[in-house]
Design a protein around this motif. Structure first.
Motif, short mmCIF file in Angstrom:
data_model
loop_
_atom_site.label_atom_id
_atom_site.label_comp_id
_atom_site.label_asym_id
_atom_site.label_seq_id
_atom_site.Cartn_x
_atom_site.Cartn_y
_atom_site.Cartn_z
N ASN A 183 -7.70 14.32 3.46
CA ASN A 183 -8.36 15.62 3.64
C ASN A 183 -9.32 15.63 4.83
N VAL A 184 -10.04 14.53 4.99
CA VAL A 184 -11.12 14.53 5.99
C VAL A 184 -10.58 14.12 7.36
N ALA A 185 -9.98 12.92 7.45
CA ALA A 185 -9.46 12.47 8.75
C ALA A 185 -8.09 13.10 9.03
N ASP A 186 -7.32 13.37 7.99
CA ASP A 186 -5.95 13.86 8.14
C ASP A 186 -5.14 12.88 9.00
N VAL A 187 -5.12 11.62 8.57
CA VAL A 187 -4.46 10.53 9.32
C VAL A 187 -3.00 10.89 9.62
N SER A 188 -2.60 10.66 10.86
CA SER A 188 -1.23 11.05 11.25
C SER A 188 -0.32 9.83 11.37
N GLU A 189 0.96 10.09 11.33
CA GLU A 189 1.98 9.05 11.40
C GLU A 189 1.86 8.27 12.70
N GLY A 190 2.03 6.96 12.62
CA GLY A 190 2.03 6.12 13.81
C GLY A 190 0.64 5.80 14.35
N SER A 191 -0.40 6.23 13.67
CA SER A 191 -1.76 6.04 14.20
C SER A 191 -2.33 4.66 13.86
N THR A 192 -3.45 4.35 14.53
CA THR A 192 -4.17 3.11 14.23
C THR A 192 -5.47 3.44 13.50
N VAL A 193 -5.77 2.60 12.53
CA VAL A 193 -6.89 2.87 11.62
C VAL A 193 -7.73 1.60 11.47
N ALA A 194 -9.05 1.74 11.52
CA ALA A 194 -9.92 0.59 11.23
C ALA A 194 -10.85 0.96 10.08
N ILE A 195 -10.92 0.10 9.08
CA ILE A 195 -11.70 0.38 7.88
C ILE A 195 -12.79 -0.69 7.75
N PHE A 196 -14.02 -0.26 7.67
CA PHE A 196 -15.16 -1.18 7.54
C PHE A 196 -15.63 -1.18 6.09
N GLY A 197 -15.49 -2.32 5.42
CA GLY A 197 -15.87 -2.43 4.01
C GLY A 197 -14.63 -2.29 3.14
N LEU A 198 -14.22 -3.40 2.50
CA LEU A 198 -12.96 -3.39 1.76
C LEU A 198 -13.18 -3.47 0.25
N GLY A 199 -14.05 -2.62 -0.25
CA GLY A 199 -14.18 -2.43 -1.69
C GLY A 199 -13.15 -1.40 -2.14
N THR A 200 -13.36 -0.83 -3.29
CA THR A 200 -12.40 0.16 -3.81
C THR A 200 -12.22 1.31 -2.84
N VAL A 201 -13.31 1.82 -2.28
CA VAL A 201 -13.21 2.97 -1.37
C VAL A 201 -12.40 2.60 -0.13
N GLY A 202 -12.74 1.49 0.51
CA GLY A 202 -12.05 1.07 1.73
C GLY A 202 -10.56 0.82 1.49
N LEU A 203 -10.25 0.15 0.39
CA LEU A 203 -8.84 -0.15 0.12
C LEU A 203 -8.06 1.11 -0.25
N SER A 204 -8.77 2.06 -0.81
CA SER A 204 -8.12 3.33 -1.12
C SER A 204 -7.83 4.12 0.17
N VAL A 205 -8.73 3.99 1.14
CA VAL A 205 -8.46 4.58 2.46
C VAL A 205 -7.20 3.93 3.05
N ALA A 206 -7.10 2.60 2.91
CA ALA A 206 -5.93 1.87 3.45
C ALA A 206 -4.65 2.39 2.82
N GLN A 207 -4.66 2.53 1.50
CA GLN A 207 -3.48 3.05 0.82
C GLN A 207 -3.12 4.45 1.33
N GLY A 208 -4.14 5.30 1.45
CA GLY A 208 -3.92 6.68 1.90
C GLY A 208 -3.37 6.72 3.32
N ALA A 209 -3.91 5.85 4.19
CA ALA A 209 -3.45 5.81 5.58
C ALA A 209 -2.01 5.35 5.67
N LYS A 210 -1.66 4.33 4.90
CA LYS A 210 -0.28 3.82 4.90
C LYS A 210 0.70 4.88 4.39
N LEU A 211 0.26 5.61 3.36
CA LEU A 211 1.16 6.66 2.82
C LEU A 211 1.37 7.78 3.83
#
Ligand code: CXF
Ligand code: ZN
Length: 372
Positions: A183-211
């Motif tokens: 909803n917020v970043a609206d990550v697009s296909e083929g993009s590069t993503v960096a996540i700082f902090g790999l707790g539940t929130v960070g890993l959930s961002v990772a899952q969302g970005a991959k999807l």
């Protein structure tokens, strides 16, 4: 049915900052108008509970804000819920009438938004007491109790076939991360993503970005143990800043030809937000701040980075409208479109709740589910 009376039950009471919780007999008042009283079935611990326990000065207090349970009774005027309904609690609600709820641009309800002072939205009082001493709430939920009272706008009904012990973790960190990516970043296909902090929130961002089809997801954490589970949720490269002599944003810029398309700050350290902004690219790079600062909320950002076209944004609960959007996430879980069970590192009995607080404080867990 006859009007509900006071319930005496067990609750985990925090008497002072950082002090172990004590399981006490508490009195839970009947729900007031527009409120519901819930029998909590399962509730999970979030980093925010631990931060407020360590750093806020509102005591005695009952923490807990990610929960699933069954409606025990309803207050006057409640038509949406009845006794026996299965619900998820929401740490921010929707009145559906205010400027924000009617805007389509915001989830920051003006009536039932984040409650930070330990009281109920409607009358600024508490529904818990021990022999006359009021016990404060947390975020209008306080689920570390066998029974709790919440505003009916701060609960979402779910089908009785949904496993409550599994979905309770959807009501904070997991939803926050997915929402930040979608909803917020609206990550697009083929993009590069960096996540700082790999707790539940960070890993959930990772899952969302991959999807969304992100091509490269870089995960950053100073805790080397965070690299293991990260792969499962879609982190392609794990970086520990302690392994490098140069600033981590230089490493990320090199790996991404000048900076990531999207960066996410999930630690709550405002200096990391600045690093994240330095790690995204000129022109369209976006940094989303999700972490809640423990102490000092002010941050320093280099204005030149904004002038070069970068964006710094923030959101709470991943931009989801809690009540309207939660059913969608529950459906995605039931349809196996999102992986949720894998966030649970520990299942504990209520009596073991202090272990969950200790593990969260030390970064030794993702979600600890507490079974009441
Ligand atoms: C947070 C959101 C910002 C204030 C503290 C609680 N939400 C859930 O953990
Ligand atoms: Zn939370």
């Amino acid at each position: 049915s006859s009007s509900p009376s006071i319930i005496t039950c067990k609750a985990a009471v925090a008497w002072g900052a950082g002090q172990p919780l004590v399981i006490e007999e508490v009195e839970v008042s009947p729900p007031r108008p527009q409120e519901i009283r819930i029998k909590v079935v399962a509730t999970s611990l979030c980093g925010s509970d631990v931060n407020a326990w360590e750093f806020r000065n509102i005591f005695p207090r009952i923490f807990g804000h990610e929960a699933a349970g069954i409606v025990e009774s309803v207050g006057e005027g409640v038509t949406e819920f009845k006794e026996g309904d299965h619900v998820l609690t929401l740490f921010m609600g929707e009145c559906k009438r205010c400027r924000h709820c009617t805007s389509n641009k915001s989830n920051m309800c003006q009536a039932l938004g984040l409650e930070r002072n330990g009281v109920m939205h409607s009358d600024r009082r508490t529904r818990f007491s021990i022999r006359g001493t009021p016990i404060y709430h947390y975020l209008g939920v306080s689920s570390f109790s066998e029974y709790t009272v919440v505003h009916s706008g701060c609960a979402a009904k779910v089908s009785p076939t949904v496993p409550l012990q599994k979905i309770c973790i959807l009501s904070c960190g997991v939803a926050t991360g997915l929402g930040a990516a979608w909803n917020v970043a609206d990550v697009s296909e083929g993009s590069t993503v960096a996540i700082f902090g790999l707790g539940t929130v960070g890993l959930s961002v990772a899952q969302g970005a991959k999807l969304r089809g992100a091509a490269q997801v870089i995960g950053v954490d100073i805790n080397p143990e965070k690299g293991e589970k990260a792969k499962f949720f879609g982190v392609d490269v794990f970086l520990n800043p302690k392994d490098y002599d140069e600033p981590i944003h230089e490493v990320i810029k090199r790996m991404t030809d000048g900076g990531a398309d999207y960066c996410f700050e999930c630690t709550g350290d405002t200096r990391v937000a600045s690093t994240a902004l330095q790690s995204c690219c000129d022109g369209w790079g976006m940094t989303v701040a999700l972490g809640v600062p423990k102490a000092k909320p002010e941050m320093t950002v280099n204005c030149g980075l904004l002038l070069s076209g970068r964006t710094l944004r923030g959101s709470t609960f991943g931009g989801w409208r809690p009540k309207s959007d939660m059913p969608l996430l529950v459906d995605k879980y039931l349809n196996k479109e999102i992986q949720v069970d894998e966030f649970v590192t520990h299942n504990l009995q209520f009596e073991e709740i202090n272990r969950a607080f200790e593990m969260m404080k030390k970064g030794k867990c993702l979600c600890c589910v507490i079974h009441m």
